[in-house]
Design a protein around this motif. Structure first.
Motif, PDB file in Angstrom:
ATOM      1  N   VAL B  15      -3.712  20.215 -18.674  1.00  0.00           N
ATOM      2  CA  VAL B  15      -4.672  19.862 -19.723  1.00  0.00           C
ATOM      3  C   VAL B  15      -4.450  20.730 -20.956  1.00  0.00           C
ATOM      4  O   VAL B  15      -4.337  20.228 -22.085  1.00  0.00           O
ATOM      5  N   LEU B  16      -4.373  22.037 -20.740  1.00  0.00           N
ATOM      6  CA  LEU B  16      -4.230  22.956 -21.879  1.00  0.00           C
ATOM      7  C   LEU B  16      -2.959  22.662 -22.661  1.00  0.00           C
ATOM      8  O   LEU B  16      -2.958  22.619 -23.900  1.00  0.00           O
ATOM      9  N   GLU B  17      -1.867  22.454 -21.930  1.00  0.00           N
ATOM     10  CA  GLU B  17      -0.588  22.242 -22.600  1.00  0.00           C
ATOM     11  C   GLU B  17      -0.599  20.940 -23.398  1.00  0.00           C
ATOM     12  O   GLU B  17      -0.163  20.910 -24.557  1.00  0.00           O
ATOM     13  N   LEU B  18      -1.117  19.876 -22.812  1.00  0.00           N
ATOM     14  CA  LEU B  18      -1.144  18.601 -23.530  1.00  0.00           C
ATOM     15  C   LEU B  18      -2.060  18.702 -24.751  1.00  0.00           C
ATOM     16  O   LEU B  18      -1.742  18.194 -25.830  1.00  0.00           O
ATOM     17  N   ARG B  19      -3.174  19.377 -24.576  1.00  0.00           N
ATOM     18  CA  ARG B  19      -4.096  19.527 -25.700  1.00  0.00           C
ATOM     19  C   ARG B  19      -3.428  20.322 -26.818  1.00  0.00           C
ATOM     20  O   ARG B  19      -3.564  19.994 -27.989  1.00  0.00           O
ATOM     21  N   ARG B  20      -2.689  21.351 -26.412  1.00  0.00           N
ATOM     22  CA  ARG B  20      -1.990  22.148 -27.409  1.00  0.00           C
ATOM     23  C   ARG B  20      -1.015  21.280 -28.202  1.00  0.00           C
ATOM     24  O   ARG B  20      -0.945  21.350 -29.431  1.00  0.00           O
ATOM     25  N   ARG B  52      -5.396  13.557 -12.748  1.00  0.00           N
ATOM     26  CA  ARG B  52      -6.655  14.288 -12.928  1.00  0.00           C
ATOM     27  C   ARG B  52      -6.722  14.895 -14.325  1.00  0.00           C
ATOM     28  O   ARG B  52      -7.746  14.815 -15.008  1.00  0.00           O
ATOM     29  N   ALA B  53      -5.614  15.484 -14.761  1.00  0.00           N
ATOM     30  CA  ALA B  53      -5.584  16.084 -16.098  1.00  0.00           C
ATOM     31  C   ALA B  53      -5.790  15.012 -17.164  1.00  0.00           C
ATOM     32  O   ALA B  53      -6.568  15.187 -18.105  1.00  0.00           O
ATOM     33  N   LEU B  54      -5.114  13.885 -17.003  1.00  0.00           N
ATOM     34  CA  LEU B  54      -5.238  12.821 -18.007  1.00  0.00           C
ATOM     35  C   LEU B  54      -6.659  12.267 -18.037  1.00  0.00           C
ATOM     36  O   LEU B  54      -7.197  11.959 -19.107  1.00  0.00           O
ATOM     37  N   GLN B  55      -7.276  12.157 -16.871  1.00  0.00           N
ATOM     38  CA  GLN B  55      -8.647  11.654 -16.851  1.00  0.00           C
ATOM     39  C   GLN B  55      -9.592  12.621 -17.554  1.00  0.00           C
ATOM     40  O   GLN B  55     -10.530  12.209 -18.227  1.00  0.00           O
ATOM     41  N   MET B  56      -9.335  13.915 -17.397  1.00  0.00           N
ATOM     42  CA  MET B  56     -10.183  14.884 -18.093  1.00  0.00           C
ATOM     43  C   MET B  56      -9.995  14.774 -19.599  1.00  0.00           C
ATOM     44  O   MET B  56     -10.956  14.818 -20.368  1.00  0.00           O
ATOM     45  N   LEU B  57      -8.752  14.615 -20.025  1.00  0.00           N
ATOM     46  CA  LEU B  57      -8.505  14.473 -21.462  1.00  0.00           C
ATOM     47  C   LEU B  57      -9.174  13.203 -21.998  1.00  0.00           C
ATOM     48  O   LEU B  57      -9.697  13.182 -23.109  1.00  0.00           O
ATOM     49  N   GLN B  58      -9.136  12.146 -21.172  1.00  0.00           N
ATOM     50  CA  GLN B  58      -9.779  10.911 -21.613  1.00  0.00           C
ATOM     51  C   GLN B  58     -11.287  11.112 -21.713  1.00  0.00           C
ATOM     52  O   GLN B  58     -11.918  10.705 -22.686  1.00  0.00           O
ATOM     53  N   GLN B  59     -11.831  11.762 -20.696  1.00  0.00           N
ATOM     54  CA  GLN B  59     -13.277  11.994 -20.678  1.00  0.00           C
ATOM     55  C   GLN B  59     -13.733  12.748 -21.918  1.00  0.00           C
ATOM     56  O   GLN B  59     -14.781  12.479 -22.475  1.00  0.00           O
ATOM     57  N   ASP B  60     -12.908  13.691 -22.356  1.00  0.00           N
ATOM     58  CA  ASP B  60     -13.277  14.497 -23.508  1.00  0.00           C
ATOM     59  C   ASP B  60     -12.856  13.854 -24.819  1.00  0.00           C
ATOM     60  O   ASP B  60     -13.023  14.451 -25.882  1.00  0.00           O
ATOM     61  N   ARG B  65      -6.516   5.673 -22.152  1.00  0.00           N
ATOM     62  CA  ARG B  65      -5.515   5.215 -21.199  1.00  0.00           C
ATOM     63  C   ARG B  65      -5.637   3.712 -21.081  1.00  0.00           C
ATOM     64  O   ARG B  65      -6.737   3.169 -20.971  1.00  0.00           O
ATOM     65  N   GLU B  66      -4.510   3.013 -21.126  1.00  0.00           N
ATOM     66  CA  GLU B  66      -4.562   1.557 -21.031  1.00  0.00           C
ATOM     67  C   GLU B  66      -3.694   1.083 -19.887  1.00  0.00           C
ATOM     68  O   GLU B  66      -2.501   1.382 -19.837  1.00  0.00           O
ATOM     69  N   HIS B  67      -4.350   0.346 -19.021  1.00  0.00           N
ATOM     70  CA  HIS B  67      -3.701  -0.149 -17.815  1.00  0.00           C
ATOM     71  C   HIS B  67      -2.423  -0.919 -18.183  1.00  0.00           C
ATOM     72  O   HIS B  67      -2.472  -1.845 -18.978  1.00  0.00           O
ATOM     73  N   GLY B  68      -1.319  -0.511 -17.598  1.00  0.00           N
ATOM     74  CA  GLY B  68      -0.058  -1.221 -17.805  1.00  0.00           C
ATOM     75  C   GLY B  68       0.671  -0.847 -19.079  1.00  0.00           C
ATOM     76  O   GLY B  68       1.810  -1.253 -19.280  1.00  0.00           O
ATOM     77  N   ARG B  69       0.022  -0.084 -19.971  1.00  0.00           N
ATOM     78  CA  ARG B  69       0.673   0.255 -21.231  1.00  0.00           C
ATOM     79  C   ARG B  69       1.006   1.744 -21.331  1.00  0.00           C
ATOM     80  O   ARG B  69       2.150   2.102 -21.634  1.00  0.00           O
ATOM     81  N   GLY B  70       0.051   2.565 -21.070  1.00  0.00           N
ATOM     82  CA  GLY B  70       0.315   4.001 -21.173  1.00  0.00           C
ATOM     83  C   GLY B  70      -0.905   4.744 -21.676  1.00  0.00           C
ATOM     84  O   GLY B  70      -1.987   4.184 -21.805  1.00  0.00           O
ATOM     85  N   SER B  71      -0.713   6.014 -21.972  1.00  0.00           N
ATOM     86  CA  SER B  71      -1.802   6.837 -22.511  1.00  0.00           C
ATOM     87  C   SER B  71      -1.531   7.102 -23.982  1.00  0.00           C
ATOM     88  O   SER B  71      -0.422   7.510 -24.350  1.00  0.00           O
ATOM     89  N   PHE B  72      -2.523   6.871 -24.817  1.00  0.00           N
ATOM     90  CA  PHE B  72      -2.356   7.010 -26.252  1.00  0.00           C
ATOM     91  C   PHE B  72      -3.213   8.152 -26.793  1.00  0.00           C
ATOM     92  O   PHE B  72      -4.342   8.363 -26.333  1.00  0.00           O
ATOM     93  N   VAL B  73      -2.675   8.847 -27.757  1.00  0.00           N
ATOM     94  CA  VAL B  73      -3.376   9.983 -28.344  1.00  0.00           C
ATOM     95  C   VAL B  73      -4.439   9.480 -29.319  1.00  0.00           C
ATOM     96  O   VAL B  73      -4.154   8.631 -30.167  1.00  0.00           O
ATOM     97  N   VAL B 240     -22.156  10.591 -37.667  1.00  0.00           N
ATOM     98  CA  VAL B 240     -20.807  10.141 -37.336  1.00  0.00           C
ATOM     99  C   VAL B 240     -20.616  10.320 -35.849  1.00  0.00           C
ATOM    100  O   VAL B 240     -20.969  11.352 -35.302  1.00  0.00           O
ATOM    101  N   TYR B 241     -20.097   9.301 -35.191  1.00  0.00           N
ATOM    102  CA  TYR B 241     -19.847   9.434 -33.765  1.00  0.00           C
ATOM    103  C   TYR B 241     -18.644   8.592 -33.389  1.00  0.00           C
ATOM    104  O   TYR B 241     -18.336   7.614 -34.043  1.00  0.00           O
ATOM    105  N   SER B 242     -17.948   9.017 -32.341  1.00  0.00           N
ATOM    106  CA  SER B 242     -16.768   8.266 -31.933  1.00  0.00           C
ATOM    107  C   SER B 242     -17.182   7.148 -30.992  1.00  0.00           C
ATOM    108  O   SER B 242     -18.201   7.227 -30.312  1.00  0.00           O
ATOM    109  N   VAL B 243     -16.380   6.113 -30.988  1.00  0.00           N
ATOM    110  CA  VAL B 243     -16.679   4.923 -30.199  1.00  0.00           C
ATOM    111  C   VAL B 243     -16.045   5.077 -28.822  1.00  0.00           C
ATOM    112  O   VAL B 243     -14.852   5.338 -28.731  1.00  0.00           O
ATOM    113  N   PRO B 244     -16.816   4.960 -27.770  1.00  0.00           N
ATOM    114  CA  PRO B 244     -16.229   5.079 -26.432  1.00  0.00           C
ATOM    115  C   PRO B 244     -15.314   3.893 -26.148  1.00  0.00           C
ATOM    116  O   PRO B 244     -15.403   2.868 -26.806  1.00  0.00           O
ATOM    117  N   ASP B 245     -14.468   4.034 -25.146  1.00  0.00           N
ATOM    118  CA  ASP B 245     -13.485   2.984 -24.845  1.00  0.00           C
ATOM    119  C   ASP B 245     -14.121   1.753 -24.229  1.00  0.00           C
ATOM    120  O   ASP B 245     -15.064   1.822 -23.539  1.00  0.00           O
TER     121      ASP B 245
END
Lengths: 245, 245
Positions: B15-20, B52-60, B65-73, B240-245
């Motif tokens: 998580v830390l490394e990807l966030r960095r 698990r790390a990716l799910q935490m990043l998504q949660q925050d 994450r998109e099924h069949g496509r990948g994880s997008f920043v 201002v607020y972000s839109v959940p997925d």
DNA sequence: CACACGTACTCGTCCGGACAAGCGGACGGG
DNA sequence: CCCGTCCGCTTGTCCGGACGAGTACGTGTG
């Protein structure tokens, strides 16, 4: 084949059931939850699944987990994180076929100054305005106007006068691959215009609450703008939040 | 023996490394993250750990994450959770000695109906009203009134006419051991009363935004009430607020 | 040219097992 | 009596594998 039924994941079943028992009082606040291995046996799932469910419950504030001791019930999570306003977000997902919603006007107009500024257009640029009135319990409760720049309208059903059967977010995502990333809202109070007073069936001297929402993509660019006009006397906007510390 | 070092879990390292890398610009917003199997190879961990790390990043809110496509920043999580409104919370911590703030009135009054209802009192009960005007850049920007039931005032400085040097929250916590747990806000638009128009220096036909906030303790009981009156033309409330997925 | 199909790649979910570490009570030696 | 050890319980972390389903793209057929 067949089996059209949507099968929810197992961890969701566990989460829902445990949450139900907590709300129900079967697991009162402070009590000890069954251990992971007990839950594994009861729900006939792997420990991975049980742990995942428990972590979700912890994340949402229903329980606390203590290493070596067990999982303890905290109770129904407080109003933290529940934001009652956010009209703009609700707007995105509301289909216009919802009962009480009437599309009153669709057509090209000169962009109002504030809208043009948000969209980064010159004043007086032509944009598509789409206006819908919501009536609840025989009373006009709000008037929503969305402004779309021309390039966004192309290829969509936004300029069709009929009600959109799906929410704006779905429509724009599937047709234009546009994802709304965040929303900026601004709230003001003013007197209604003649048209607004007529549609909302209020007097011209009765103030209205106006919320203008900019719909931003991931690059922070405003792709379209929505405005909600509400009679000020129907105190519509509520918000509850927990105090930190 | 030895090895006193605290070993962080592997998923945290990921998580830390990807966030960095996201903050660093190595993975710019909108870009595609390496696939799970690539990350498994790079970090030499199991897929469970990567997921698990990716799910935490998504949660925050860092990625989607998109099924069949990948994880997008998505980028550094926006001002989600930080709300520009929440005037009620700001109110609690603002000392009245702040520049531009004037205490205009302190005294016993009959509780207005809405306030009495929130406090659970009979209409017309006597409460302490404390009113302060804020002036910014020579312009009256808001008028704050707080209503306190008598038992809350006893032993405090709330009934003193001078400005309170500390915020309400601090004062009530130290003197009365009262902790505000959560706040419920309600927003309306209306025309100003004669007194409000005079203090805010606006015309009586100019609408005002009114926010009424109930200050709840942990038992959900409203301990006191605050009201903020703002000229509607100064669009003060932003969010201002972000839109959940 | 349009369209169906196959294929490789992606994420979503789930399993059973494994080891570490924290907690608490039973047990026994001082 | 106090105190340390041990053991059975708990949760925390992690692995490798498995299957399903969604996406993207090339390929072949009509």
């Amino acid at each position: 084949m067949s089996s059209l039924e949507f099968e929810p994941p197992k961890y969701a079943r566990v989460v829902l059931e445990l949450r139900r028992r907590i709300e129900n009082g079967d697991y009162p606040p402070g009590s000890l939850l069954p251990s992971e291995s007990q839950l594994v046996r009861e729900f006939a799932v792997g420990r991975t699944t049980v742990v995942r469910a428990l972590q979700m419950l912890q994340q949402d504030g229903w329980i606390t987990r203590e290493h070596g001791r067990g999982s303890f019930v905290k109770g129904r999570p407080g109003p933290a994180g529940v934001r009652a306003s956010r009209r703009g977000l609700a707007l995105l997902d509301r289909p216009e076929t919802q009962p009480g919603v009437t599309v009153v006007d669709v057509g090209q107009v000169d962009a109002p100054a504030e809208v043009a500024a948000l969209l980064g257009l010159d004043g007086g640029s032509r944009v598509l305005a789409r206006r819908a009135l919501t009536v609840r319990d025989e009373i006009a409760s709000d008037l929503v106007t969305c402004w779309f720049p021309p390039e966004l309208v192309y290829g969509t059903d936004l300029d069709q006068p009929g009600p959109l059967p799906v929410g704006l977010r779905d429509h724009l995502r599937t047709v234009k691959d546009l994802r709304v990333d965040h929303i900026s809202e601004r709230l003001t109070a003013r007197l209604p215009t003649a048209g607004e007073a007529r549609l909302l069936q209020i007097k011209k001297s009765e103030p209205v609450l106006v919320m203008v929402a900019g719909m931003h993509d991931a690059s922070d660019v405003v792709r379209f703008v929505a405005e909600v006009v509400m009679p000020g006397s129907l105190h519509e906007l509520e918000d509850v939040y927990s105090v930190p510390d």
